[in-house]
Scaffold this active site. Structure first.
Site, PDB file in Angstrom:
ATOM      1  N   ASP A  58     135.350 -13.284  27.052  1.00  0.00           N
ATOM      2  CA  ASP A  58     134.171 -12.527  27.442  1.00  0.00           C
ATOM      3  C   ASP A  58     134.469 -11.028  27.485  1.00  0.00           C
ATOM      4  O   ASP A  58     135.542 -10.638  27.949  1.00  0.00           O
ATOM      5  CB  ASP A  58     133.762 -13.018  28.848  1.00  0.00           C
ATOM      6  CG  ASP A  58     132.304 -12.788  29.099  1.00  0.00           C
ATOM      7  OD1 ASP A  58     131.897 -11.617  29.215  1.00  0.00           O
ATOM      8  OD2 ASP A  58     131.559 -13.791  29.153  1.00  0.00           O
ATOM      9  N   SER A 124     117.772  -1.998  19.554  1.00  0.00           N
ATOM     10  CA  SER A 124     116.654  -2.775  19.021  1.00  0.00           C
ATOM     11  C   SER A 124     115.393  -1.927  18.989  1.00  0.00           C
ATOM     12  O   SER A 124     115.200  -1.042  19.838  1.00  0.00           O
ATOM     13  CB  SER A 124     116.430  -3.979  19.933  1.00  0.00           C
ATOM     14  OG  SER A 124     115.186  -4.571  19.669  1.00  0.00           O
ATOM     15  N   TYR A 148     115.255  -7.827  28.741  1.00  0.00           N
ATOM     16  CA  TYR A 148     116.116  -7.702  27.555  1.00  0.00           C
ATOM     17  C   TYR A 148     116.004  -6.285  26.965  1.00  0.00           C
ATOM     18  O   TYR A 148     117.017  -5.598  26.751  1.00  0.00           O
ATOM     19  CB  TYR A 148     115.729  -8.745  26.494  1.00  0.00           C
ATOM     20  CG  TYR A 148     116.333  -8.438  25.136  1.00  0.00           C
ATOM     21  CD1 TYR A 148     117.711  -8.543  24.938  1.00  0.00           C
ATOM     22  CD2 TYR A 148     115.537  -7.996  24.067  1.00  0.00           C
ATOM     23  CE1 TYR A 148     118.273  -8.223  23.702  1.00  0.00           C
ATOM     24  CE2 TYR A 148     116.102  -7.684  22.839  1.00  0.00           C
ATOM     25  CZ  TYR A 148     117.465  -7.797  22.665  1.00  0.00           C
ATOM     26  OH  TYR A 148     118.025  -7.470  21.451  1.00  0.00           O
ATOM     27  N   LYS A 152     118.773  -2.968  26.744  1.00  0.00           N
ATOM     28  CA  LYS A 152     119.157  -2.164  25.563  1.00  0.00           C
ATOM     29  C   LYS A 152     118.940  -0.686  25.841  1.00  0.00           C
ATOM     30  O   LYS A 152     119.758   0.170  25.485  1.00  0.00           O
ATOM     31  CB  LYS A 152     118.322  -2.591  24.341  1.00  0.00           C
ATOM     32  CG  LYS A 152     118.651  -3.981  23.833  1.00  0.00           C
ATOM     33  CD  LYS A 152     120.011  -4.017  23.164  1.00  0.00           C
ATOM     34  CE  LYS A 152     120.504  -5.414  22.903  1.00  0.00           C
ATOM     35  NZ  LYS A 152     121.894  -5.485  22.470  1.00  0.00           N
TER      36      LYS A 152
HETATM   37  P1  NAD Z   1     123.796 -13.792  18.375  1.00  0.00           P
HETATM   38  O1  NAD Z   1     123.465 -14.433  19.658  1.00  0.00           O
HETATM   39  O2  NAD Z   1     123.805 -14.622  17.142  1.00  0.00           O
HETATM   40  O3  NAD Z   1     125.203 -13.045  18.479  1.00  0.00           O
HETATM   41  C1  NAD Z   1     125.681 -12.486  19.684  1.00  0.00           C
HETATM   42  C2  NAD Z   1     127.091 -13.013  19.893  1.00  0.00           C
HETATM   43  O4  NAD Z   1     127.623 -12.441  21.091  1.00  0.00           O
HETATM   44  C3  NAD Z   1     127.149 -14.534  20.060  1.00  0.00           C
HETATM   45  O5  NAD Z   1     128.147 -15.041  19.182  1.00  0.00           O
HETATM   46  C4  NAD Z   1     127.549 -14.744  21.524  1.00  0.00           C
HETATM   47  O6  NAD Z   1     128.329 -15.908  21.688  1.00  0.00           O
HETATM   48  C5  NAD Z   1     128.318 -13.463  21.817  1.00  0.00           C
HETATM   49  N1  NAD Z   1     128.309 -13.023  23.212  1.00  0.00           N
HETATM   50  C6  NAD Z   1     127.239 -12.867  24.035  1.00  0.00           C
HETATM   51  N2  NAD Z   1     127.632 -12.396  25.222  1.00  0.00           N
HETATM   52  C7  NAD Z   1     128.980 -12.242  25.165  1.00  0.00           C
HETATM   53  C8  NAD Z   1     129.965 -11.808  26.087  1.00  0.00           C
HETATM   54  N3  NAD Z   1     129.643 -11.439  27.325  1.00  0.00           N
HETATM   55  N4  NAD Z   1     131.260 -11.768  25.684  1.00  0.00           N
HETATM   56  C9  NAD Z   1     131.603 -12.152  24.433  1.00  0.00           C
HETATM   57  N5  NAD Z   1     130.708 -12.591  23.527  1.00  0.00           N
HETATM   58  C10 NAD Z   1     129.422 -12.641  23.885  1.00  0.00           C
HETATM   59  O7  NAD Z   1     122.789 -12.555  18.207  1.00  0.00           O
HETATM   60  P2  NAD Z   1     122.532 -11.606  16.955  1.00  0.00           P
HETATM   61  O8  NAD Z   1     121.180 -11.890  16.453  1.00  0.00           O
HETATM   62  O9  NAD Z   1     123.690 -11.630  16.036  1.00  0.00           O
HETATM   63  O10 NAD Z   1     122.467 -10.207  17.704  1.00  0.00           O
HETATM   64  C11 NAD Z   1     123.583  -9.342  17.816  1.00  0.00           C
HETATM   65  C12 NAD Z   1     123.178  -8.142  18.644  1.00  0.00           C
HETATM   66  O11 NAD Z   1     122.061  -7.496  18.032  1.00  0.00           O
HETATM   67  C13 NAD Z   1     122.743  -8.484  20.072  1.00  0.00           C
HETATM   68  O12 NAD Z   1     123.238  -7.485  20.947  1.00  0.00           O
HETATM   69  C14 NAD Z   1     121.234  -8.412  20.001  1.00  0.00           C
HETATM   70  O13 NAD Z   1     120.655  -8.072  21.243  1.00  0.00           O
HETATM   71  C15 NAD Z   1     121.020  -7.319  18.973  1.00  0.00           C
HETATM   72  N6  NAD Z   1     119.730  -7.411  18.280  1.00  0.00           N
HETATM   73  C16 NAD Z   1     119.392  -8.598  17.663  1.00  0.00           C
HETATM   74  C17 NAD Z   1     118.153  -8.706  17.050  1.00  0.00           C
HETATM   75  C18 NAD Z   1     117.731 -10.013  16.401  1.00  0.00           C
HETATM   76  O14 NAD Z   1     116.533 -10.246  16.246  1.00  0.00           O
HETATM   77  N7  NAD Z   1     118.645 -10.881  16.004  1.00  0.00           N
HETATM   78  C19 NAD Z   1     117.277  -7.614  17.029  1.00  0.00           C
HETATM   79  C20 NAD Z   1     117.667  -6.425  17.642  1.00  0.00           C
HETATM   80  C21 NAD Z   1     118.911  -6.338  18.271  1.00  0.00           C
END
Ligand code: NAD
Ligand code: UDP
Length: 337
Positions: A58, A124, A148, A152
């Site tokens: 983590d 985001s 959420y 951000k």
């Molecule tokens: P995802 O959930 O597929 O990937 C996030 C990863 O972070 C996961 O593998 C999870 O296991 C890991 N994780 C979460 N908390 C953790 C912690 N405390 N320590 C270690 N690992 C941790 O999500 P994604 O779609 O790949 O998004 C990646 C980033 O982009 C995120 O921060 C998300 O908020 C941001 N984002 C995503 C979107 C979208 O629609 N997918 C849009 C805007 C922003």
């Protein structure tokens, strides 16, 4: 030299790692696998024939972060790790603030200890709230409508204060619009744990027969067909945007913020139609009430990233839906197949 990828086993992280490995960058990953599986990284290995250094754990674990920075020659971090389900964030705000905000603070503290001050942060388009006009420029006022989005925004404020206090930090906040699609190989893609919140994975699961029909949230918005309009961006374009942001950090850019979107909006019904064409399946849907907190339309002005990062999306809507369908049809149960 390596780049640390937090949350690298996830959807956007795994696609970004492929692009980094393809240009010969060494990658170190930390992921607690709370929303992903290690299978994604073994697929990355199949695509690239290269391996990453992986730490399961983590980002809140300071001792582990110190170990990672001690054991590797890290020059920059791309910080994807975060929780992203809007509805869950309303029910469990403290979980979201702890993970997304405190997690980022812990990461930055350890980076500062090791003198590594180059960071790309996953922000985001949600930080624009309900914009007064379109397309959305980076200079538009920020606001958030749920914990959420607030997490951000708070991180963006913290990073701005951090840079203000110590201008030797170089930080790129990338405001993603709506990431969709999958790698061309069909080996990696989006694999939601639960019932998908987002439109594209939901449509894919209807097409594959896992869900009966899509609920279209509202057809009375001030958009051409009344359904919500979003700026969908291919995840590989997004991944390449991170490589450009890393290049930008090398110019000692200070704190910079970019929209990563295409500039083109599509409605829910246009997405349904495009997916039907890609999959050759009928997507059943019902029009239901608006989803609370949703906005009518949202799309980027992506010019700043074009000018300052030399980045622009190159994949069109067909590329997005075709690659989503390839991933979904090759992996009906996602990574558990
Ligand atoms: P995802 O959930 O597929 O990937 C996030 C990863 O972070 C996961 O593998 C999870 O296991 C890991 N994780 C979460 N908390 C953790 C912690 N405390 N320590 C270690 N690992 C941790 O999500 P994604 O779609 O790949 O998004 C990646 C980033 O982009 C995120 O921060 C998300 O908020 C941001 N984002 C995503 C979107 C979208 O629609 N997918 C849009 C805007 C922003
Ligand atoms: N949407 C929908 N049904 C769903 C999921 C989403 O009609 O099951 C609509 C939603 O109202 C919005 C668009 O699809 O207009 C994109 O929603 P998503 O949750 O993917 O992204 P966001 O709203 O966060 O931009």
């Amino acid at each position: 030299m390596s780049v640390l990828i937090t949350g690298g086993a996830g959807y956007i992280g795994s696609h970004t790692i492929v692009e980094l490995l393809n240009i010969g960058t060494d990658v170190v990953v930390i992921d607690n696998l709370s929303n992903s599986s290690l299978e994604s990284l073994s697929r990355v290995k199949s695509i690239t024939a290269q391996q990453v250094t992986f730490y399961e754990g983590d980002i809140l674990d300071k001792a582990l972060l110190r170990k990672i920075f001690s054991e590797n020659n890290i020059e920059a971090a791309i910080h994807f790790a975060g929780l992203k389900a809007v509805g869950e964030s309303v029910e469990q705000p403290l979980k979201y603030y702890t993970n997304n905000v405190t997690g980022t603070i812990v990461l930055c503290e350890v980076m500062a200890e090791f003198g590594i001050k180059n960071l790309v942060f996953s922000s985001s388009a949600t930080v624009y709230g309900d914009p007064a006009s379109l397309p959305i420029l980076e200079s538009f006022p920020a606001s958030a409508t749920n914990p959420y989005g607030q997490s951000k925004l708070v991180v963006e404020y913290i990073l701005a204060d951090l840079h203000h206090s110590d201008p030797s930090w170089n930080i790129a906040c990338l405001r993603y619009f709506n990431p969709v699609g999958a790698h061309d190989s069909g080996l990696i893609g989006e694999d939601p744990n639960d019932i998908p919140n987002n439109l594209m994975p939901f449509i894919s699961q209807v097409a594959i027969g896992k869900r009966e029909k899509l609920m279209v949230f509202g057809d009375d918005y001030a958009t051409p067909d009344g359904t919500g309009v979003r700026d969908y961006i291919h995840v590989v374009d997004l991944a390449v945007g991170h490589l450009k942001a890393l290049d930008k950090l090398k110019t000692n850019c200070g704190l910079v913020t970019y929209n990563l979107g295409t500039g083109q909006g599509y409605s829910v019904l246009e997405m349904v139609k495009a997916f039907e064409k890609a999959s050759n399946k009928k997507i059943k849907y019902d029009i239901v009430a608006r989803r609370p907190g949703d906005i009518g339309a949202c799309y980027a002005d992506p010019k700043k990233a074009k000018i300052e990062l030399n980045w622009a999306a190159t994949h069109n809507l067909d590329d997005m839906v075709n690659s989503s369908w390839k991933w979904q049809s090759q992996n009906p149960k996602g990574y558990s197949d």
